[in-house]
Scaffold this motif. Structure first.
Motif, short mmCIF file in Angstrom:
data_model
loop_
_atom_site.label_atom_id
_atom_site.label_comp_id
_atom_site.label_asym_id
_atom_site.label_seq_id
_atom_site.Cartn_x
_atom_site.Cartn_y
_atom_site.Cartn_z
N MET A 132 0.85 -1.18 0.00
CA MET A 132 0.00 0.00 0.00
C MET A 132 0.89 1.24 0.00
O MET A 132 1.89 1.30 0.71
CB MET A 132 -0.88 -0.01 1.25
CG MET A 132 -1.75 1.21 1.35
SD MET A 132 -3.28 0.95 2.22
CE MET A 132 -4.00 -0.41 1.35
N GLU A 133 0.50 2.23 -0.78
CA GLU A 133 1.27 3.45 -0.86
C GLU A 133 1.14 4.26 0.42
O GLU A 133 0.08 4.30 1.04
CB GLU A 133 0.80 4.29 -2.05
CG GLU A 133 1.12 3.64 -3.39
CD GLU A 133 0.70 4.52 -4.55
OE1 GLU A 133 0.39 5.71 -4.34
OE2 GLU A 133 0.67 4.00 -5.68
N GLN A 134 2.23 4.91 0.82
CA GLN A 134 2.26 5.64 2.08
C GLN A 134 1.23 6.76 2.15
O GLN A 134 0.60 6.93 3.20
CB GLN A 134 3.66 6.14 2.38
CG GLN A 134 4.58 5.00 2.76
CD GLN A 134 5.91 5.47 3.29
OE1 GLN A 134 6.37 6.55 2.98
NE2 GLN A 134 6.53 4.63 4.09
N LYS B 163 -2.51 -10.97 12.48
CA LYS B 163 -1.50 -10.82 11.42
C LYS B 163 -2.10 -10.17 10.17
O LYS B 163 -1.37 -9.67 9.33
CB LYS B 163 -0.88 -12.16 11.05
CG LYS B 163 -0.12 -12.81 12.18
CD LYS B 163 1.15 -12.04 12.49
CE LYS B 163 1.94 -12.78 13.56
NZ LYS B 163 2.86 -11.94 14.28
N ASP B 164 -3.43 -10.17 10.07
CA ASP B 164 -4.10 -9.57 8.92
C ASP B 164 -4.61 -8.16 9.23
O ASP B 164 -5.38 -7.59 8.46
CB ASP B 164 -5.30 -10.44 8.51
CG ASP B 164 -4.87 -11.83 8.05
OD1 ASP B 164 -3.78 -11.93 7.45
OD2 ASP B 164 -5.61 -12.79 8.32
N LEU B 165 -4.15 -7.60 10.35
CA LEU B 165 -4.69 -6.33 10.82
C LEU B 165 -3.61 -5.27 11.02
O LEU B 165 -2.44 -5.59 11.22
CB LEU B 165 -5.45 -6.54 12.13
CG LEU B 165 -6.61 -7.54 12.07
CD1 LEU B 165 -7.14 -7.82 13.46
CD2 LEU B 165 -7.71 -7.03 11.15
N VAL B 166 -4.05 -4.03 11.00
CA VAL B 166 -3.21 -2.88 11.31
C VAL B 166 -3.68 -2.35 12.66
O VAL B 166 -4.88 -2.21 12.88
CB VAL B 166 -3.38 -1.76 10.24
CG1 VAL B 166 -2.69 -0.48 10.67
CG2 VAL B 166 -2.88 -2.25 8.90
N LYS C 188 -5.73 -5.09 6.99
CA LYS C 188 -4.63 -4.76 6.09
C LYS C 188 -5.10 -4.76 4.64
O LYS C 188 -4.64 -3.95 3.83
CB LYS C 188 -3.49 -5.78 6.23
CG LYS C 188 -2.63 -5.60 7.44
CD LYS C 188 -1.51 -6.64 7.44
CE LYS C 188 -0.66 -6.54 8.67
NZ LYS C 188 0.39 -7.60 8.71
N SER C 189 -5.99 -5.66 4.31
CA SER C 189 -6.39 -5.85 2.91
C SER C 189 -7.00 -4.62 2.27
O SER C 189 -6.71 -4.29 1.13
CB SER C 189 -7.35 -7.04 2.79
OG SER C 189 -8.52 -6.78 3.56
N ASP C 190 -7.88 -3.92 3.00
CA ASP C 190 -8.57 -2.78 2.42
C ASP C 190 -8.66 -1.57 3.35
O ASP C 190 -9.31 -0.58 3.04
CB ASP C 190 -9.97 -3.18 1.96
CG ASP C 190 -10.85 -3.68 3.11
OD1 ASP C 190 -10.41 -3.67 4.28
OD2 ASP C 190 -12.00 -4.08 2.83
N LEU C 191 -8.00 -1.67 4.51
CA LEU C 191 -7.99 -0.62 5.54
C LEU C 191 -9.38 -0.29 6.07
O LEU C 191 -9.62 0.81 6.59
CB LEU C 191 -7.28 0.64 5.04
CG LEU C 191 -5.80 0.47 4.70
CD1 LEU C 191 -5.20 1.79 4.23
CD2 LEU C 191 -5.02 -0.07 5.90
N SER C 192 -10.30 -1.24 5.96
CA SER C 192 -11.62 -1.02 6.55
C SER C 192 -11.50 -1.14 8.07
O SER C 192 -10.66 -1.86 8.60
CB SER C 192 -12.64 -2.01 6.01
OG SER C 192 -12.26 -3.34 6.32
#
Length: 195
Positions: free
Chosen positions: A1-3, A79-82, A40-44
């Motif tokens: 993902m771009e910063q 591991k799939d999360l921010v 992480k996948s879509d920042l939802s």
């Protein structure tokens, strides 16, 4: 993902999801710290929460968020999360994020901001007194996770996008300044041990 995309989304979550909860929390006597969990996948957004130390002094923004996350019946793998924190996590919250299995976290305000701008010096004092670490002395990239300040993401953004992100950063800081003043004016009325 771009910063720039990541920075914009993290700022949006702080401004639109965490801050409204924090405004209510401060009105109830709590500190200004909050957190959120995103995919992480879509920042939802998975969950946003705020400090709830008036209920339990361990319910810092990050720990209270983790508590609420683990109360959910359906939870994605960490591991799939921010993990997003409004303020650089204290030593307890760093440990909680680690024990929960997150491999990352981002934060908006630094420990020095908590001390200098918000008159809440406990994070740095505990790191120094208990762990003998100077400010910033913990490993921000280690075997468990990588962390970064949102300001670092903004600083590395191209000029056109940077101006928008800086304007949002400023707006969020101004809101936190007001919330901090409200918290400081009423903190002697709460029962938080390290207020």
């Amino acid at each position: 993902m771009e910063q720039p995309t990541l920075a914009r989304r993290l700022l949006d979550v702080i401004e639109n999801d965490i801050l409204p909860l924090t405004e209510k929390g401060v009105a109830a006597g709590n500190k200004i710290f909050g957190a959120a969990i995103l995919k992480k996948s879509d920042l939802s957004l998975v969950l946003a929460e705020t400090n709830n130390e008036t209920e339990n002094p361990l319910w810092h923004g990050e720990v209270h968020t983790l508590k609420r996350f683990y109360e959910q019946a359906d939870k994605p793998d960490t591991k799939d999360l921010v993990f997003l924190s409004t303020h650089e996590p204290c030593s307890m919250c760093l440990s909680a994020i680690t024990w929960a299995g997150f491999d990352n976290f981002y934060y908006f305000f630094t420990h020095e901001d908590s001390r200098d701008a918000f008159a809440i010096p406990h994070d740095l004092k505990i790191l120094k007194e208990v762990f003998r670490l100077d400010p910033g002395g913990y490993a921000k990239k280690n075997a468990f996770w990588r962390s970064a300040a949102i300001g670092e993401l903004i600083a590395s953004t191209q000029a056109a996008e940077k101006a928008e992100l800086q304007a949002q950063d400023k707006r969020i800081r101004e809101t936190y300044d007001k919330l901090s003043a409200a918290y400081q004016s009423g903190k002697d009325d709460n029962s938080i041990p390290l207020n």
